[in-house]
Motif scaffolding. Structure first.
Motif, mmCIF file in Angstrom:
data_model
loop_
_atom_site.group_PDB
_atom_site.id
_atom_site.type_symbol
_atom_site.label_atom_id
_atom_site.label_comp_id
_atom_site.label_asym_id
_atom_site.label_seq_id
_atom_site.Cartn_x
_atom_site.Cartn_y
_atom_site.Cartn_z
ATOM 1 N N PHE A 1 19.882 4.860 26.905
ATOM 2 C CA PHE A 1 19.165 6.378 26.928
ATOM 3 C C PHE A 1 19.570 7.354 25.646
ATOM 4 C CE2 PHE A 1 20.833 5.900 31.402
ATOM 5 C CZ PHE A 1 19.699 6.346 31.876
ATOM 6 N N THR B 1 16.744 6.186 23.105
ATOM 7 C CA THR B 1 15.442 6.822 23.507
ATOM 8 C C THR B 1 15.405 8.208 22.786
ATOM 9 O OG1 THR B 1 15.296 5.823 25.428
ATOM 10 C CG2 THR B 1 13.685 7.472 25.306
ATOM 11 N N ASP B 2 16.572 8.981 23.004
ATOM 12 C CA ASP B 2 16.818 10.059 22.588
ATOM 13 C C ASP B 2 16.751 10.353 20.950
ATOM 14 O OD1 ASP B 2 17.644 12.724 22.541
ATOM 15 O OD2 ASP B 2 19.405 12.443 23.884
ATOM 16 N N TRP C 1 3.069 8.288 22.385
ATOM 17 C CA TRP C 1 4.176 7.472 22.452
ATOM 18 C C TRP C 1 3.756 5.959 22.651
ATOM 19 C CZ3 TRP C 1 9.206 6.417 22.199
ATOM 20 C CH2 TRP C 1 9.873 7.567 21.821
ATOM 21 N N ALA D 1 16.702 2.729 30.273
ATOM 22 C CA ALA D 1 16.818 3.949 29.996
ATOM 23 C C ALA D 1 15.758 4.750 31.074
ATOM 24 C CB ALA D 1 16.381 4.470 28.681
ATOM 25 N N ASN D 2 15.037 3.803 31.775
ATOM 26 C CA ASN D 2 14.163 4.525 32.796
ATOM 27 C C ASN D 2 14.785 3.942 34.015
ATOM 28 O OD1 ASN D 2 11.768 5.524 33.980
ATOM 29 N ND2 ASN D 2 10.498 3.965 33.668
ATOM 30 N N SER D 3 15.943 4.326 34.056
ATOM 31 C CA SER D 3 16.797 4.198 35.402
ATOM 32 C C SER D 3 17.296 5.698 35.789
ATOM 33 C CB SER D 3 18.161 3.424 35.076
ATOM 34 O OG SER D 3 18.044 2.152 34.590
ATOM 35 N N PRO E 1 18.913 8.931 36.444
ATOM 36 C CA PRO E 1 19.873 9.860 35.729
ATOM 37 C C PRO E 1 20.874 10.104 36.648
ATOM 38 C CG PRO E 1 17.539 10.373 35.240
ATOM 39 C CD PRO E 1 17.483 9.814 36.327
ATOM 40 N N THR F 1 24.562 9.204 35.931
ATOM 41 C CA THR F 1 25.785 10.018 35.860
ATOM 42 C C THR F 1 27.062 9.631 36.434
ATOM 43 O OG1 THR F 1 23.934 11.585 35.197
ATOM 44 C CG2 THR F 1 26.294 12.414 35.843
ATOM 45 N N MET G 1 30.509 8.181 35.119
ATOM 46 C CA MET G 1 31.836 9.235 35.325
ATOM 47 C C MET G 1 32.863 8.598 36.013
ATOM 48 S SD MET G 1 31.563 12.038 33.765
ATOM 49 C CE MET G 1 30.548 13.309 33.050
ATOM 50 N N LEU H 1 25.879 15.739 30.922
ATOM 51 C CA LEU H 1 25.676 14.340 31.047
ATOM 52 C C LEU H 1 24.127 14.096 31.796
ATOM 53 C CD1 LEU H 1 26.325 11.249 30.082
ATOM 54 C CD2 LEU H 1 27.422 11.288 32.109
ATOM 55 N N ASN H 2 24.226 14.602 32.954
ATOM 56 C CA ASN H 2 22.949 14.594 33.660
ATOM 57 C C ASN H 2 21.728 14.920 32.889
ATOM 58 O OD1 ASN H 2 20.891 14.678 35.718
ATOM 59 N ND2 ASN H 2 22.337 14.140 37.135
ATOM 60 N N LYS I 1 21.250 15.105 29.852
ATOM 61 C CA LYS I 1 20.901 14.182 28.668
ATOM 62 C C LYS I 1 20.132 13.160 29.038
ATOM 63 C CE LYS I 1 24.843 15.576 25.726
ATOM 64 N NZ LYS I 1 23.966 16.295 24.459
ATOM 65 N N LEU I 2 20.966 12.345 29.944
ATOM 66 C CA LEU I 2 20.202 11.172 30.867
ATOM 67 C C LEU I 2 18.602 11.548 31.273
ATOM 68 C CD1 LEU I 2 23.140 9.298 32.721
ATOM 69 C CD2 LEU I 2 22.650 9.441 30.201
ATOM 70 N N THR I 3 18.575 12.519 31.880
ATOM 71 C CA THR I 3 17.425 12.787 32.376
ATOM 72 C C THR I 3 16.256 13.021 31.189
ATOM 73 O OG1 THR I 3 18.389 14.225 34.182
ATOM 74 C CG2 THR I 3 16.017 14.834 33.926
ATOM 75 N N ASN I 4 16.644 13.749 30.327
ATOM 76 C CA ASN I 4 15.693 14.026 29.150
ATOM 77 C C ASN I 4 15.396 12.696 28.478
ATOM 78 O OD1 ASN I 4 14.401 15.208 26.784
ATOM 79 N ND2 ASN I 4 16.307 14.439 25.757
ATOM 80 N N ALA I 5 16.311 11.832 28.385
ATOM 81 C CA ALA I 5 15.996 10.517 27.830
ATOM 82 C C ALA I 5 15.101 9.663 28.798
ATOM 83 C CB ALA I 5 17.197 9.516 27.380
ATOM 84 N N GLN I 6 15.508 9.696 30.137
ATOM 85 C CA GLN I 6 14.668 8.873 31.064
ATOM 86 C C GLN I 6 13.292 9.362 31.071
ATOM 87 O OE1 GLN I 6 13.479 10.085 34.400
ATOM 88 N NE2 GLN I 6 12.700 8.026 34.770
ATOM 89 N N ILE J 1 11.510 10.843 28.666
ATOM 90 C CA ILE J 1 10.928 10.056 27.602
ATOM 91 C C ILE J 1 10.378 8.748 27.800
ATOM 92 C CG2 ILE J 1 11.079 9.693 24.938
ATOM 93 C CD1 ILE J 1 12.883 12.161 24.988
ATOM 94 N N ARG J 2 11.511 8.067 28.048
ATOM 95 C CA ARG J 2 11.441 6.723 28.563
ATOM 96 C C ARG J 2 10.172 6.278 29.274
ATOM 97 N NH1 ARG J 2 9.696 2.603 28.315
ATOM 98 N NH2 ARG J 2 10.307 0.378 27.701
ATOM 99 N N GLU J 3 10.036 7.157 30.335
ATOM 100 C CA GLU J 3 9.164 6.883 31.349
ATOM 101 C C GLU J 3 7.520 6.916 30.816
ATOM 102 O OE1 GLU J 3 9.546 9.461 34.440
ATOM 103 O OE2 GLU J 3 8.414 8.106 35.943
#
Lengths: 280, 280
Positions: free
Chosen positions: A184, A187-188, A201, A216-218, A220, A224, A228, B260-261, B263-268, B270-272
């Protein structure tokens, strides 16, 4: 004929159900989705639909809890009140063990399970009764129940491995949590490194980037929750990673070819030992 | 009939040679290894073996430099003294451009090239004349030569993209250098996280770890060279990565599920967008 209950017929649950059924178990399936049950019956994944009632539970040799974590816990609480057979095994397949093991007290036949299958395909249509062959299946709990579980689920072909909950959580922080965070975060980062870039891209990417960030395409939401839940071990793993990157950075900033080469060689030698597996 | 010279018949060079030959080029092959030349002749990869002599060079419409970087530079210096055809194109396929572009001065027909093919298989036996289809092929130099190069190499099926040397190096730091450093560093980190672990590597690993660290099984010598050559951009990329990891760490340490969610959503997301390609 031995009897099994499988609660939750997603990709993994239905794979276990079909595996057991084709290995002479009489399998009762539980799932809230009528279409899933219909598919399971038509395609010979289970013998019958059922529920956690006294008669079904009293008769079961193995009970697999393969729903999402909250439902696993719900089922565990329910089973505490039902007449579980003396030598039966109750095993879950949730990916975090800490919370689940808190509910294991008072459920003597329970063992925590975590098959290391990296499936991102969900649902009964993505089942594969051979998906467990050769893959690690971690067990958390008492030796005696672990032995029974690995015997009962022998037909899966997994490599069963008993460990403590703490050992499990540290292991998972290293081999699953950290790789996901890093994928993740990378990618960011790459998106920040290449801002306002005119390339799309699809044009930018090379095989290396895709491999290292694929996970990272899992989901979110799912991640999370997972991160946690394993907070303490995840933070330790992240600190190790950040420190390692800083070490590499120092070698590159110093132009110290020898130190950098030693670090890369060390990592490459470790990675070479890992190899690939047919699950890839 | 157009004429091509391909200097260096490794996996990529021989793939280009075979592609050009099967697209009506008369291809002269150069390689120091007699076995490679023999294979190239027997398997119709090239038309003839040759050398950088006046007659051959004067006749060539395209000259592909596909040996290792020091030999590319040697060939460039040699070509400065030879009668290159007026509208001919000289293109290299080395993965770093900074050093090569320093030698481009005085070689008007030269354009730097970098096909984004992640092959870790070496040698003529691993050639595939279709390996470039749909993959980016970065060009560094003048527009007029880039246009000629992409026309001359059209049959490769690459997506040609002209950019400055600086833009190229920043791009590569993000999509290739950083993923490699991270893969090495993560392999290293996980080994530190799981010291004296009784499990063998083969048992420890899950799909996520393998995917994200696969490229750590690359040549340490090669990568020491590549990273040191692109030092400035690599350091910037590493700083971005370290800062991003620290941000993620803070969210996890604070137990801030929402941050956290996000951040992960943003990255996901992009990766998608990156998706997969048939080169994977």
């Amino acid at each position: 004929m031995k009897k099994a209950i499988v609660d939750g017929l997603g990709a993994m649950g239905s794979s276990i159900a079909e595996n057991l059924k084709s290995n002479r178990f009489f399998v009762t399936g539980i799932d809230p989705d009528p279409d899933t049950i219909e598919t399971a019956l038509i395609e010979n994944v289970i013998n019958v639909e059922g529920h956690f009632d006294e008669a079904t539970v009293a008769d079961a040799d193995v009970i697999v809890l393969s729903a999402h974590v909250p439902y696993i816990i719900e089922a565990m609480e329910l089973l505490k009140k039902l007449p579980v057979k003396e030598n039966a095994v109750i095993v879950d397949i949730g990916s975090t063990k800490t919370e689940i093991m808190k509910h294991a007290e008072g459920l003597d036949n329970f063992i925590g399970g975590h098959p290391m299958i990296g499936t991102d395909q969900e649902g009964i249509d993505n089942r594969n009764k051979d998906m467990f062959i050769g893959a690690p299946f971690f067990l958390v709990g008492k030796q005696i129940v672990a032995t029974r579980a690995s015997s009962m689920l022998k037909s899966l072909g997994s490599i069963f491995q008993l460990m403590s909950a703490e050992e499990h959580d540290r292991l998972i922080s290293g081999i699953s949590d950290l790789p996901h965070i890093v994928a993740f975060a990378m990618t960011d980062s790459v998106d920040q490194i290449l801002p306002n870039n005119q390339l799309t891209w699809q044009q930018r990417v090379a095989g290396g980037f895709k491999d290292t960030t694929r996970i990272a395409n899992s989901s979110p939401d799912l991640w999370t929750g997972i991160l946690m839940t394993n907070q303490e071990q995840v933070l330790t793993a992240m600190d190790t990673m950040i420190d390692t990157l800083k070490d590499y950075r120092a070698a590159i900033a110093d132009g110290d070819t020898k130190v950098l080469n030693n670090k890369l060689t060390n990592a490459q030698e470790i990675r070479e030992q890992v190899g690939e597996s047919k699950n890839d």
